[in-house]
Design an enzyme around this catalytic site. Structure first.
Site, short mmCIF file in Angstrom:
data_model
loop_
_atom_site.label_atom_id
_atom_site.label_comp_id
_atom_site.label_asym_id
_atom_site.label_seq_id
_atom_site.Cartn_x
_atom_site.Cartn_y
_atom_site.Cartn_z
N ASP A 1 0.87 -1.18 0.00
CA ASP A 1 0.00 0.00 0.00
C ASP A 1 0.90 1.23 0.00
O ASP A 1 2.06 1.16 0.42
CB ASP A 1 -0.91 0.03 1.24
CG ASP A 1 -2.19 0.82 0.97
OD1 ASP A 1 -3.28 0.22 0.95
OD2 ASP A 1 -2.10 2.06 0.76
N GLY B 1 -5.46 -2.02 -5.17
CA GLY B 1 -4.87 -0.68 -4.99
C GLY B 1 -5.39 0.34 -5.98
O GLY B 1 -5.60 0.02 -7.15
N TYR C 1 -14.04 7.47 -12.46
CA TYR C 1 -13.65 6.29 -11.70
C TYR C 1 -14.11 5.02 -12.43
O TYR C 1 -13.33 4.07 -12.58
CB TYR C 1 -14.27 6.38 -10.30
CG TYR C 1 -14.20 5.11 -9.50
CD1 TYR C 1 -12.98 4.61 -9.06
CD2 TYR C 1 -15.37 4.39 -9.18
CE1 TYR C 1 -12.92 3.43 -8.32
CE2 TYR C 1 -15.31 3.23 -8.45
CZ TYR C 1 -14.10 2.75 -8.03
OH TYR C 1 -14.03 1.59 -7.30
N LYS D 1 -11.95 1.84 -14.13
CA LYS D 1 -12.16 0.41 -13.87
C LYS D 1 -12.31 -0.35 -15.20
O LYS D 1 -11.84 -1.47 -15.34
CB LYS D 1 -13.38 0.21 -12.97
CG LYS D 1 -13.13 0.65 -11.53
CD LYS D 1 -12.01 -0.16 -10.92
CE LYS D 1 -11.62 0.25 -9.52
NZ LYS D 1 -10.51 -0.53 -8.97
C1 15L Z 1 -16.97 1.29 -5.41
O1 15L Z 1 -16.49 0.94 -6.46
C2 15L Z 1 -16.14 1.94 -4.37
O2 15L Z 1 -14.82 1.47 -4.39
C3 15L Z 1 -16.71 1.80 -2.99
O3 15L Z 1 -16.04 2.71 -2.16
C4 15L Z 1 -18.20 2.05 -2.96
O4 15L Z 1 -18.44 3.40 -3.17
C5 15L Z 1 -18.88 1.17 -3.98
O5 15L Z 1 -18.31 1.27 -5.25
C6 15L Z 1 -20.38 1.45 -4.09
O6 15L Z 1 -20.88 1.57 -5.20
O7 15L Z 1 -21.03 1.49 -3.07
#
Ligand code: 15L
Length: 296
Positions: free
Chosen positions: A31, A68, A132, A136
């Site tokens: 980390d 990570g 975000y 992904k």
């Molecule tokens: C995610 O991808 C996040 O990493 C997590 O922190 C949450 O926010 C989750 O989605 C979610 O949709 O609740």
């Protein structure tokens, strides 16, 4: 016993996973934040946006659980460095170090723009709900490329929300209990026939939006269902956020509507919980021209 590297081990998911997998594997942890390893664990502090660090931590492991990175919607710079450059580095370092198997924590936000009325499986077209989510999708594409081009065995888990109990209405549909998380990760590590698989990282929730048949085909038998928490969760649910309510990704779908997604509009902050409440970094103070000249 296999040696498994968990990146992002100091985060929420990493912390649950370490506890659940203790004694089952030799756990190597990394980390960018400090972390106190438990007995039987080894920790290496590393910034995965640097290739040298990624090469150092991926050496000599049987599989990687890559958690990570930046874990919510946020400023592009942070996402670019952790989730695009960092993700590339981890895959590429794993390839160079001959690591055969990669488990990547993708997210429900890679497909967050599907409406809540629709049940989706692992074959649907991607519909990221923010920067975000796009990052992904990048990780999923890396997985596909490294599986096809280099024969890496890649297990992509579109994770919902890992928590000891579901925290709101949306999470009743995407809740992932820590023990179900551990079961799915173990399948990703142990299953003999993984080449490239996409599964949903969720428990056996009555209100699920996913057809998780690909995970079930690989032997996943989730033991938890968020429904036992439903009455209590719904009693506490605050009304509001009509846009977020429409989509599986919730408020992640409209934080893009502001020029800089952090700080977020009030509704988004409320429905995203702690992680999204982080205040935006203050802009650097302007140095008055005179003072700047003096400093030279
Ligand atoms: C995610 O991808 C996040 O990493 C997590 O922190 C949450 O926010 C989750 O989605 C979610 O949709 O609740």
């Amino acid at each position: 016993m296999k040696t498994i590297l968990i990146t992002g081990a100091a985060g929420d998911i990493g912390t649950h996973l370490r506890r659940e997998l203790a004694g089952k594997y030799h756990l190597r942890l990394s980390d960018v934040r400090p972390l106190k390893p438990a007995r039987g664990e080894k920790f290496a502090r590393a910034d995965i946006s640097r290739m040298a660090d990624a090469l150092r931590i991926t050496r000599g492991v049987d599989a990687i659980v890559h958690l990570g990175g930046y874990s919510v919607e946020g400023p592009w710079e942070g996402i670019l460095s952790a989730n695009i450059i960092g993700c590339y580095n981890v895959f590429e370092a794993a390839r160079r170090n001959g690591v055969k198997r990669m488990l990547f924590a993708t997210s429900n936000h890679a497909v967050g723009f599907y409406p809540r009325q629709q049940t989706i499986d692992h074959r649907v077209y991607i519909k990221p709900d923010g920067r975000y989510g796009v990052s992904k999708v990048f990780g999923e594409a890396m997985g596909s490329l490294y599986a096809d081009k280099y024969g890496m065995q890649v297990f992509l888990m579109r994770i919902g929300n890992v928590n000891p109990a579901p925290i709101d209405k949306r999470r009743l549909s995407i809740w992932f209990s820590p023990r179900d998380l551990a079961q799915l990760v173990s399948i990703g590590i142990e299953h003999p026939d993984i080449r490239f698989e996409i599964v949903y990282g969720v428990s056996n929730n009555t209100r699920s939006w996913y057809d998780n048949s690909n995970a079930f085909r690989l032997g996943y038998k989730p033991v938890d269902d968020s429904e036992i928490y439903a009455a209590a969760v719904l009693a506490k649910e605050k009304p509001g956020d009509p846009i977020g309510e429409r989509y599986q990704g919730g408020a992640f779908t409209h934080v893009e509507a502001v020029p800089n997604p952090a700080p977020l509009p009030r509704a988004a902050k409320e429905s995203h919980g702690k992680a999204m409440k982080k205040p935006a970094k203050k802009a650097a103070k302007k140095v008055p021209k005179k003072a700047a000249k003096k400093a030279k």
